[in-house]
Enzyme design. Structure first.
Site, PDB file in Angstrom:
ATOM      1  N   ASP A 282      81.328  80.426  40.187  1.00 52.56           N
ATOM      2  CA  ASP A 282      80.305  80.584  41.216  1.00 52.56           C
ATOM      3  C   ASP A 282      79.786  82.024  41.217  1.00 52.56           C
ATOM      4  O   ASP A 282      80.589  82.962  41.219  1.00 52.56           O
ATOM      5  CB  ASP A 282      80.940  80.250  42.579  1.00 52.56           C
ATOM      6  CG  ASP A 282      79.974  80.329  43.742  1.00 52.56           C
ATOM      7  OD1 ASP A 282      78.771  80.590  43.531  1.00 52.56           O
ATOM      8  OD2 ASP A 282      80.438  80.118  44.880  1.00 52.56           O
TER       9      ASP A 282
ATOM     10  N   SER B  48      78.757  77.578  51.808  1.00 50.18           N
ATOM     11  CA  SER B  48      77.674  78.342  51.217  1.00 50.18           C
ATOM     12  C   SER B  48      76.934  79.173  52.262  1.00 50.18           C
ATOM     13  O   SER B  48      77.534  79.999  52.940  1.00 50.18           O
ATOM     14  CB  SER B  48      76.749  77.383  50.455  1.00 50.18           C
ATOM     15  OG  SER B  48      75.807  78.075  49.678  1.00 50.18           O
TER      16      SER B  48
ATOM     17  N   HIS C 233      80.171  76.393  42.556  1.00 48.96           N
ATOM     18  CA  HIS C 233      79.598  76.420  43.897  1.00 48.96           C
ATOM     19  C   HIS C 233      79.213  74.994  44.307  1.00 48.96           C
ATOM     20  O   HIS C 233      78.679  74.229  43.514  1.00 48.96           O
ATOM     21  CB  HIS C 233      78.357  77.309  43.896  1.00 48.96           C
ATOM     22  CG  HIS C 233      77.823  77.583  45.262  1.00 48.96           C
ATOM     23  ND1 HIS C 233      78.245  78.660  46.011  1.00 48.96           N
ATOM     24  CD2 HIS C 233      76.912  76.923  46.025  1.00 48.96           C
ATOM     25  CE1 HIS C 233      77.605  78.662  47.173  1.00 48.96           C
ATOM     26  NE2 HIS C 233      76.803  77.615  47.201  1.00 48.96           N
TER      27      HIS C 233
END
Length: 317
Positions: free
Chosen positions: A249, A152, A279
């Site tokens: 995501d 991320s 995600h």
């Protein structure tokens, strides 16, 4: 690419929402940090994986010392991975990253150096990137091959570090980018398509970007906006990359666009598409067999990439 959410992930996310753990962001930064830390402890599971040793150390950073946590595997390879945790550049710490660091350590047989880089909004860009690069330099003398990786926001910092390492050292052998945050313009179709998540939402990402890079002009910096780096032709001669995305995501398309731009720049790339996943799936492996398997695929892809002859041209799968 499947739009059907993995059933086990659906159950886990519904439970988190019912417990008040979602959304990830809050009006108050400290409250968001407490929630994220609690969430990480709830889902850690794999954090109990044993390693040979764990110890904390201190790296001299550009403005202040950076604490790192060093994980040594039971059967070490000649490999060090600098790990940069997720959390939108605002949340997370060495404890929330513990499960991921242990997993990378054991699966790859790598010494893992997990970095407690400074966080926004107290320390906006470029402070987290500068800290990460300092840790990368420090880690470069530990063993032979060197990888920068993260998930991320941490993957976004890792991508920026790859640019700095090419220009200023140290030599990088690969980069591992798990569903990276790379585009402060939030202009890719997946941001709209997956605006409501599940798990990460477009509103979460706006909250994160506004704290990490509050100044509009700074959002053109190629080390934080990798689309701008591609437009300027600044992706040549970067370290080979594994880029992992998730179908559901908001960040999916910026990861795919970065992988395509790297390939166009003749950088070796392996792309994973994460059908049915969200995600953050690397940290949800205890809740979903599909998430666990995809995380293992990403680590296996990195291992295979490191074993490829360096003269091989870019390729995607």
């Amino acid at each position: 690419m499947s739009n059907a959410l993995d059933p086990e992930l659906a159950t886990a996310i519904d439970r988190l929402a019912a417990d008040g753990r979602l959304p990830l962001t809050r009006e108050d930064v400290d409250e968001a940090r407490r929630n994220y830390r609690d969430l990480a402890l709830i889902r850690r599971g794999a954090g109990d994986q044993p390693v040979a040793s764990v110890h904390d150390d201190v790296v001299e950073g550009p403005d202040a010392d950076v604490v790192v946590r060093v994980y040594t595997p039971p059967e070490p390879r000649d490999l060090t991975v600098v790990w940069l945790h997720g959390g939108g550049w605002v949340l997370g710490d060495l404890d929330t990253a513990d499960a991921a660091a242990r997993r990378v350590c054991r699966h790859l047989g790598a010494t893992v150096v997990s970095a407690d880089y400074r966080l926004a909004p107290e320390h906006p860009h470029p402070a987290p990137l500068q800290d990460a690069h300092a840790v990368l330099r420090w880690a470069s003398g530990r063993t032979g091959r060197l990888v920068v990786g993260g998930d991320s926001a941490g993957a976004g910092i890792a991508a920026g570090c790859a640019l700095l390492a090419r220009d200023w050292g140290p030599h990088l052998d690969a980069q591992l980018l798990l569903y990276p945050g790379l585009d402060p313009t939030m202009s890719h179709p997946s941001v709209t398509e997956n605006a409501d998540g599940p798990f990460l939402t477009a509103a979460d990402m706006r909250w994160f970007w506004d704290r990490y890079v509050p100044e509009e002009q700074a959002r053109l910096d190629p080390s934080v906006n990798l689309g701008e780096a591609a437009r300027l032709g600044e992706l040549e001669e970067l370290a080979p990359a594994v880029v992992a995305t998730a179908a559901l995501d908001p960040l999916r398309d910026e990861g795919l666009a970065h992988a395509a731009a790297l390939t166009a720049a003749n950088v070796r790339v392996h792309v994973l598409h994460g059908a049915g996943l969200v995600h953050g799936y690397f940290g949800l492996g205890t809740a979903s067999a599909a998430a666990r398997a995809e995380g293992d695929r990403a680590l296996d892809a990195l291992s295979a990439l490191l074993d490829q002859p360096t003269e091989l041209r870019a390729s995607t799968t």
